[in-house]
Write an enzyme that holds these catalytic residues in place. Sequence first.
Site, PDB file in Angstrom:
ATOM      1  N   SER A 157       0.691  -0.468   0.075  1.00  0.00           N
ATOM      2  CA  SER A 157      -0.024   0.126   0.349  1.00  0.00           C
ATOM      3  C   SER A 157       0.742   1.191   0.150  1.00  0.00           C
ATOM      4  O   SER A 157       1.889   1.454  -0.901  1.00  0.00           O
ATOM      5  CB  SER A 157      -0.904  -0.441   1.257  1.00  0.00           C
ATOM      6  OG  SER A 157      -1.601   1.124   1.087  1.00  0.00           O
ATOM      7  N   ARG A 227     -12.244   6.518  10.225  1.00  0.00           N
ATOM      8  CA  ARG A 227     -11.611   5.247   9.776  1.00  0.00           C
ATOM      9  C   ARG A 227     -12.498   4.055   9.675  1.00  0.00           C
ATOM     10  O   ARG A 227     -11.957   3.852   8.484  1.00  0.00           O
ATOM     11  CB  ARG A 227     -10.772   4.842  11.366  1.00  0.00           C
ATOM     12  CG  ARG A 227     -10.921   2.988  11.627  1.00  0.00           C
ATOM     13  CD  ARG A 227      -8.961   3.159  11.488  1.00  0.00           C
ATOM     14  NE  ARG A 227      -9.388   1.713  11.216  1.00  0.00           N
ATOM     15  CZ  ARG A 227      -7.584   1.573  10.110  1.00  0.00           C
ATOM     16  NH1 ARG A 227      -7.355   2.329   9.546  1.00  0.00           N
ATOM     17  NH2 ARG A 227      -7.822  -0.198  10.729  1.00  0.00           N
ATOM     18  N   ASP A 322      -8.916  -6.406  -4.683  1.00  0.00           N
ATOM     19  CA  ASP A 322      -8.429  -4.830  -4.469  1.00  0.00           C
ATOM     20  C   ASP A 322      -9.089  -3.943  -5.037  1.00  0.00           C
ATOM     21  O   ASP A 322      -8.726  -3.796  -5.987  1.00  0.00           O
ATOM     22  CB  ASP A 322      -6.873  -4.965  -4.450  1.00  0.00           C
ATOM     23  CG  ASP A 322      -6.423  -3.712  -3.343  1.00  0.00           C
ATOM     24  OD1 ASP A 322      -7.427  -2.514  -3.641  1.00  0.00           O
ATOM     25  OD2 ASP A 322      -5.286  -3.644  -3.749  1.00  0.00           O
ATOM     26  N   HIS A 355      -8.024  -4.333  -0.176  1.00  0.00           N
ATOM     27  CA  HIS A 355      -7.319  -4.555  -0.294  1.00  0.00           C
ATOM     28  C   HIS A 355      -6.075  -4.563   1.027  1.00  0.00           C
ATOM     29  O   HIS A 355      -4.795  -5.278   0.575  1.00  0.00           O
ATOM     30  CB  HIS A 355      -7.319  -2.744   0.125  1.00  0.00           C
ATOM     31  CG  HIS A 355      -6.415  -1.998  -0.214  1.00  0.00           C
ATOM     32  ND1 HIS A 355      -5.319  -2.315  -1.075  1.00  0.00           N
ATOM     33  CD2 HIS A 355      -5.080  -1.692   1.268  1.00  0.00           C
ATOM     34  CE1 HIS A 355      -4.046  -1.406  -0.481  1.00  0.00           C
ATOM     35  NE2 HIS A 355      -4.187  -1.586   0.272  1.00  0.00           N
ATOM     36  N   ASP A 356      -6.952  -4.843   1.720  1.00  0.00           N
ATOM     37  CA  ASP A 356      -5.946  -5.742   3.110  1.00  0.00           C
ATOM     38  C   ASP A 356      -5.709  -7.092   3.067  1.00  0.00           C
ATOM     39  O   ASP A 356      -5.049  -7.738   3.442  1.00  0.00           O
ATOM     40  CB  ASP A 356      -7.590  -5.815   4.151  1.00  0.00           C
ATOM     41  CG  ASP A 356      -7.110  -4.324   5.575  1.00  0.00           C
ATOM     42  OD1 ASP A 356      -6.957  -3.406   4.844  1.00  0.00           O
ATOM     43  OD2 ASP A 356      -7.948  -4.401   6.017  1.00  0.00           O
TER      44      ASP A 356
END
Length: 385
Positions: A157, A227, A322, A355-356
Amino acid sequence: MPDTIPVDSVGLVTPQVAQFDTPLVLACGQTLPTYQLIYETYGQLNADASNAILICHALSGDHHAAGYHSMDDKKPGWWDTAIGPGKPIDTNIFFVISLNNLGGCNGSTGPTTVNPETGKVWGAEFPMVTVEDWVETQARLADRFGIQKFAAIVGGSLGGMQVLEWSVRYPERLSAAAIIASAPKLSTQNIAFNEVARQSIRRDPEFFDGNYQDHDTIPHNGLGLARMLGHITYLSDDSMGNKFGRQMRHDTYQYNYEVEFEVESYLRYQGEAFTKRFDANTYMLMTKALDYFDPAAREGGDLAKVLSKAQCEFLIVSFTTDWRFSPERSEEIVDALVRSGKHVSYTKIEAIEGHDAFLFPLPRYMAALRGFLSRVSKRLPKENA
């Protein structure tokens, strides 16, 4: 924490602090006369300092990438699945450095630390920092260890952007670069997401233009909302659907605005937990560093021309679901490297985690990273390879 430390763990680790008294001129034009970087190391540095790997963290990451700080820790470092004896980043072979970037909130100089010139917490007065600034400080930390050239630099990232910057800013100082779930610059949509997050923080009445510590408070609501928004973008639709679906707290609709769906509860928990471990000013800084990164702009938008300076070999990894840093963004880097005649390997990993996914020990992903670093290790002196 397990009852005993796993054999493939780096074990108990103690963070170290490096003090720098040489002024640092930042990209924004301001100068830091002094600063500190907190870091951890795993493994042993060999005699000629040729077996070092630098880990570059993402937006909310820090220096604690592997192992445990105490036997009371509930979980290990954020990339413990990849770093350790016999793991893809093998600490039996490599000496690994992981630091909290300048401007962070976990021990390095940043908005939560004291400005030595005023004796007050920096807060909103801390200057803007960029990926370029981080790479400069990382190079200075490497100098402290006598590391002239990293065996590899690895990051996911925002960390991948730092690796990309290393390859062109200090091309002679790394042999290999692993850029994971990253991009050569943010898309317009990603800049928009970051702006919504920043506005959520700035519009919190407890933000006080970033001087909330002077008022003995923090912008809980704004930072929590930022968040929550970010967390949604890190997950795929499939992963959220598999985890929560339309599960509800009650058998029937309650017709109010309290938590009804399990995903609502999850996001509220994530937002609240984040406010207890992260700083709002740091979040603002980190998102702006993401927005500003665009190395191709130095050559009129020609990424291949910028990457022509690179001397290392590359591994580029993307993940199918992602959508924050889609495979197409990784492929922009791959295409530019091919056009500039560089040695690059690319793998697109099937994964539902979004994405994680770069934080998960997915077998094909771990195999790709292991294979790449195994080739790197073969260039080390025989006592390490």
